[in-house]
Design a protein around this motif. Sequence first.
Motif, mmCIF file in Angstrom:
data_model
loop_
_atom_site.group_PDB
_atom_site.id
_atom_site.type_symbol
_atom_site.label_atom_id
_atom_site.label_comp_id
_atom_site.label_asym_id
_atom_site.label_seq_id
_atom_site.Cartn_x
_atom_site.Cartn_y
_atom_site.Cartn_z
ATOM 1 N N ARG A 171 0.840 -1.199 0.000
ATOM 2 C CA ARG A 171 0.000 0.000 0.000
ATOM 3 C C ARG A 171 0.872 1.245 0.000
ATOM 4 N N PRO A 172 0.480 2.276 -0.717
ATOM 5 C CA PRO A 172 1.223 3.545 -0.651
ATOM 6 C C PRO A 172 1.159 4.106 0.772
ATOM 7 N N LEU A 173 2.266 4.658 1.227
ATOM 8 C CA LEU A 173 2.314 5.213 2.578
ATOM 9 C C LEU A 173 1.255 6.290 2.772
ATOM 10 N N LYS A 174 0.984 7.072 1.713
ATOM 11 C CA LYS A 174 -0.003 8.159 1.827
ATOM 12 C C LYS A 174 -1.410 7.644 2.132
ATOM 13 N N ASP A 175 -1.652 6.346 1.934
ATOM 14 C CA ASP A 175 -2.946 5.754 2.270
ATOM 15 C C ASP A 175 -3.021 5.328 3.730
ATOM 16 N N ILE A 176 -1.888 5.366 4.436
ATOM 17 C CA ILE A 176 -1.814 4.874 5.804
ATOM 18 C C ILE A 176 -1.487 6.000 6.786
ATOM 19 N N LEU A 177 -0.519 6.834 6.401
ATOM 20 C CA LEU A 177 0.054 7.777 7.351
ATOM 21 C C LEU A 177 0.575 9.032 6.659
ATOM 22 N N GLN A 178 0.390 10.151 7.337
ATOM 23 C CA GLN A 178 1.048 11.392 6.953
ATOM 24 C C GLN A 178 1.794 11.890 8.185
ATOM 25 N N ILE A 179 3.005 12.358 7.978
ATOM 26 C CA ILE A 179 3.789 12.948 9.062
ATOM 27 C C ILE A 179 4.020 14.413 8.724
ATOM 28 N N VAL A 180 3.688 15.278 9.676
ATOM 29 C CA VAL A 180 3.906 16.712 9.525
ATOM 30 C C VAL A 180 4.855 17.143 10.637
ATOM 31 N N VAL A 181 5.852 17.929 10.275
ATOM 32 C CA VAL A 181 6.806 18.454 11.248
ATOM 33 C C VAL A 181 6.645 19.972 11.311
ATOM 34 N N VAL A 182 6.223 20.461 12.470
ATOM 35 C CA VAL A 182 6.070 21.895 12.700
ATOM 36 C C VAL A 182 7.368 22.392 13.316
ATOM 37 N N GLN A 183 8.011 23.300 12.602
ATOM 38 C CA GLN A 183 9.303 23.823 13.030
ATOM 39 C C GLN A 183 9.175 25.272 13.491
ATOM 40 N N PRO A 184 10.141 25.760 14.245
ATOM 41 C CA PRO A 184 10.099 27.154 14.678
ATOM 42 C C PRO A 184 9.936 28.099 13.489
ATOM 43 N N GLY A 185 9.043 29.053 13.655
ATOM 44 C CA GLY A 185 8.821 30.060 12.621
ATOM 45 C C GLY A 185 7.740 29.706 11.615
ATOM 46 N N ASP A 186 7.240 28.474 11.623
ATOM 47 C CA ASP A 186 6.171 28.106 10.685
ATOM 48 C C ASP A 186 4.901 28.876 11.043
#
Length: 131
Positions: free
Chosen positions: A40-55
């Motif tokens: 299965r494509p990873l996008k069908d299972i999980l998304q990872i978002v990283v919020v960094q300083p200044g976003d």
Amino acid sequence: MLSLTDRDAVTAALTDPALDADLRALIGLRVWQVDTDRRRPLKDILQIVVVQPGDPPEVIHDAVGFPICWDQAEQPSWEWMNDHGPWFELAYVLTDAFGMLVFVADHPDTNHTLRFNCLGVTSRTPAADKT
């Protein structure tokens, strides 16, 4: 801001020496735990978002797909949250088969409302603000 939706993006993040080593370890662990069906494509299972300083909030909301900095300030909508010291990990279960992990930097320049929510749940002194 990072948004990882496929295995190539995850590999690029894991091999990026400029990315915090603790964050790379967390991303690698979670993908290894969740990505059990390689067909299965990873996008069908999980998304990872990283919020960094200044976003800015708009960029965070666009990456996540819903507001987590303004409307959620009084009622965090994550399923669970882990405090990893320099990183907070927020888990959102969006469907029975799809989830999102949001890693939030514990840094004074990280979106104040989002960071405040994380610190409020942990009840600890922010690591980056200690003198």
